[in-house]
Structure formats: structure tokens, C-alpha cells
Design a protein around this motif. Structure first.
Motif, PDB file in Angstrom:
ATOM      1  N   ASP A   1       0.823  -1.212   0.000  1.00  0.00           N
ATOM      2  CA  ASP A   1       0.000   0.000   0.000  1.00  0.00           C
ATOM      3  C   ASP A   1       0.858   1.263   0.000  1.00  0.00           C
ATOM      4  N   GLY A   2       2.146   1.110  -0.307  1.00  0.00           N
ATOM      5  CA  GLY A   2       3.055   2.242  -0.342  1.00  0.00           C
ATOM      6  C   GLY A   2       3.712   2.533   0.989  1.00  0.00           C
ATOM      7  N   ARG A   3       3.044   2.166   2.083  1.00  0.00           N
ATOM      8  CA  ARG A   3       3.611   2.350   3.427  1.00  0.00           C
ATOM      9  C   ARG A   3       4.285   1.080   3.915  1.00  0.00           C
ATOM     10  N   ARG A   4       3.686  -0.054   3.552  1.00  0.00           N
ATOM     11  CA  ARG A   4       4.231  -1.334   4.004  1.00  0.00           C
ATOM     12  C   ARG A   4       4.000  -2.384   2.932  1.00  0.00           C
ATOM     13  N   LEU A   5       4.794  -3.419   3.017  1.00  0.00           N
ATOM     14  CA  LEU A   5       4.751  -4.496   2.024  1.00  0.00           C
ATOM     15  C   LEU A   5       4.765  -5.830   2.748  1.00  0.00           C
ATOM     16  N   ILE A   6       3.875  -6.729   2.352  1.00  0.00           N
ATOM     17  CA  ILE A   6       3.821  -8.075   2.911  1.00  0.00           C
ATOM     18  C   ILE A   6       4.159  -9.059   1.808  1.00  0.00           C
ATOM     19  N   LEU A   7       5.143  -9.928   2.078  1.00  0.00           N
ATOM     20  CA  LEU A   7       5.629 -10.871   1.076  1.00  0.00           C
ATOM     21  C   LEU A   7       4.823 -12.158   1.075  1.00  0.00           C
ATOM     22  N   PRO A   8       4.789 -12.852  -0.053  1.00  0.00           N
ATOM     23  CA  PRO A   8       4.192 -14.190  -0.084  1.00  0.00           C
ATOM     24  C   PRO A   8       5.096 -15.195   0.635  1.00  0.00           C
ATOM     25  N   ALA A   9       4.516 -16.291   1.075  1.00  0.00           N
ATOM     26  CA  ALA A   9       5.310 -17.372   1.651  1.00  0.00           C
ATOM     27  C   ALA A   9       6.085 -18.078   0.536  1.00  0.00           C
ATOM     28  N   PHE A  10       7.319 -18.455   0.845  1.00  0.00           N
ATOM     29  CA  PHE A  10       8.171 -19.097  -0.155  1.00  0.00           C
ATOM     30  C   PHE A  10       8.203 -20.618   0.004  1.00  0.00           C
ATOM     31  N   GLY A  11       7.906 -21.122   1.193  1.00  0.00           N
ATOM     32  CA  GLY A  11       8.042 -22.545   1.466  1.00  0.00           C
ATOM     33  C   GLY A  11       7.090 -23.414   0.674  1.00  0.00           C
ATOM     34  N   ALA A  12       7.499 -24.669   0.462  1.00  0.00           N
ATOM     35  CA  ALA A  12       6.718 -25.605  -0.350  1.00  0.00           C
ATOM     36  C   ALA A  12       5.398 -25.991   0.313  1.00  0.00           C
ATOM     37  N   TYR A  13       5.378 -26.097   1.629  1.00  0.00           N
ATOM     38  CA  TYR A  13       4.178 -26.519   2.340  1.00  0.00           C
ATOM     39  C   TYR A  13       3.567 -25.351   3.106  1.00  0.00           C
TER      40      TYR A  13
END
Length: 238
Positions: free
Chosen positions: A175-187
Motif C-alpha cells: 500500500d506504499g507504506r508497508r509491504l507483505i511478502l508471499p510465503a516461499f516454502g513448499a508446504y
């Protein structure tokens, strides 16, 4: 694979890579969230039997990204290991692969709710939070976090319609103020970006960088579809 999509968070230029990692070119850094290494073996101890290859699959994917990007630093945003004893269950080959990835570069383990004490015997530095310039790296965002927060924890997923068909997958949420990353793990499952736990953290208008196959789609929140489709777990991630 399509090229990374440029993002701006609190005035800093970043890039969302189709692999699911975040790049910070100004500091030659690669940021990854929620590896959840050894989740399969953790579930097996509780009687939930899944193929025991999640750690190798996750590390192999990460190795391909690191080989392509060649970052000077990797920041792992917590829940790198699924439980406090997970590193002790790493197979010899997986441990060697992880150590090879860490060699000759800075490596930062951010603590998470699953791994409040990441293993120090693997090397790297362990921090609860890392602030650098206008950005702060931590495991989980909270409403009180100041602008510039980069985090994971929520495993965001999203869905949209493209030319009459549904496209869904993991996503970055910004949202320009903060960023949330996707999970990288397989499970790792996912939480729809429209869920209250995520919406309370974000401004009214936000955008996602949605990963589908080897493509990444930049989509404003107004164009997203809900609810998430069946293939995406809608339950809160663990």
C-alpha cells in the motif's frame, strides 16, 4: 519467466520477483519470507503424513533464485524453520545446500513465531527486527508498525479474472507504506488479501503483485475477485 515488477515502499525502490522473493537493488539484497523448512517432518511427528521433500524443494527453488540474482545479502523474514527443533532434523544434503547458499554473503535470520530462536550454528546473524534507511524488516506487520515495514507471516494470496478466466496465486501486498511478502516454502497455505487480518493492516487502496506460473501480475485491489478459489487455502496460515 517475466521480469521483476518495480515497487516503491516508503520512498524506497524495490522489485517483486516472480519467484516470490523481494529484491532491494540499492543494497544488493534479496528478501524471502516463510521458508518453513522441515514442516513436513514436523507434521509427520503429529501423524500427518506428507511426502518428506518440502525442505529440498524449497531450498532448490531458493538456490535457483540466488544463482540468478547473486545477492550480497539475504534477509529471511522469520518462520524460516517450522519449529525450534527443525534445524536438527535437516538431512545432511539439505544442510550442506543451505550452508552453500549462505557462503560468501551476508545472511540475516529474522525471528518468527515458529522460530523465535533460529539456529546459530548455521551462521548468519539473528535479529528480531532490522531497520535500514527508510525500511524495517520484521516477521509480522501490526497496525502500530511505522511506515516502511517489510514483513511476511500472513502468506497472502489473491485472485482476479483475466479474459474471462480466474487467475489465482501467492502475492506481494503493497500500500506504499508497508509491504507483505508471499510465503516461499513448499508446504505453506495462504490467506486471502480480503481477509480481516490483512485488511486491518493496509490502507483502503493497495495493490498486489500476483504470481501465477512464471508470470507476475500487478493489480489494484479494486480489480481483485473474492473469495479465493478452491486450490488456494483460505484458512489462516500456520
Amino acid at each position: 519467466m517475466t521480469e521483476a515488477i518495480p515497487l516503491v515502499v516508503n520512498g524506497c525502490s524495490l522489485a517483486a520477483d516472480p519467484s516470490g522473493v523481494l529484491l532491494w537493488p540499492a543494497t544488493d539484497s534479496l528478501i524471502v519470507a516463510d521458508l518453513h523448512l522441515e514442516k513436513g517432518s514436523s507434521l509427520a511427528r503429529r501423524g500427518v503424513l506428507l511426502p518428506p521433500y518440502d525442505t529440498r524443494a524449497t531450498l532448490d527453488r531458493l538456490a535457483r533464485v540466488i544463482d540468478r540474482v547473486q545477492p550480497a545479502r539475504v534477509i529471511s523474514l522469520g518462520d524460516s524453520f517450522h519449529d525450534p527443533a527443525a534445524s536438527e532434523r535437516l538431512g545432511d544434503a539439505d544442510r550442506r545446500l543451505l550452508l552453500d547458499l549462505m557462503a560468501d554473503r551476508q545472511w540475516v535470520w529474522v525471528t518468527g513465531n515458529h522460530d523465535p530462536l533460529p539456529p546459530r550454528d548455521l551462521g548468519g546473524s539473528v535479529v528480531d527486527e532490522l531497520t535500514e534507511g527508510a525500511l524495517t524488516f520484521r516477521h509480522a506487520a501490526t497496525p502500530a508498525v511505522a511506515p516502511g515495514g517489510i514483513s511476511g507471516h500472513y502468506h497472502p494470496v489473491a485472485r482476479l479474472r483475466v479474459r474471462g478466466r480466474s487467475v489465482s496465486g501467492r502475492c506481494f501486498v503493497n500500500d506504499g507504506r508497508r509491504l507483505i511478502l508471499p510465503a516461499f516454502g513448499a508446504y505453506t497455505g495462504g490467506l486471502d488479501v480480503g481477509a480481516p487480518d490483512l485488511r486491518t493492516l493496509l490502507a483502503k487502496r493497495f495493490e498486489v503483485a500476483l504470481i501465477a506460473g512464471d508470470r507476475i501480475w500487478r493489480v489494484p485491489s479494486s480489480e481483485l475477485s473474492r473469495p479465493p478459489p478452491r486450490p488456494v487455502e483460505a484458512a489462516r496460515p500456520t
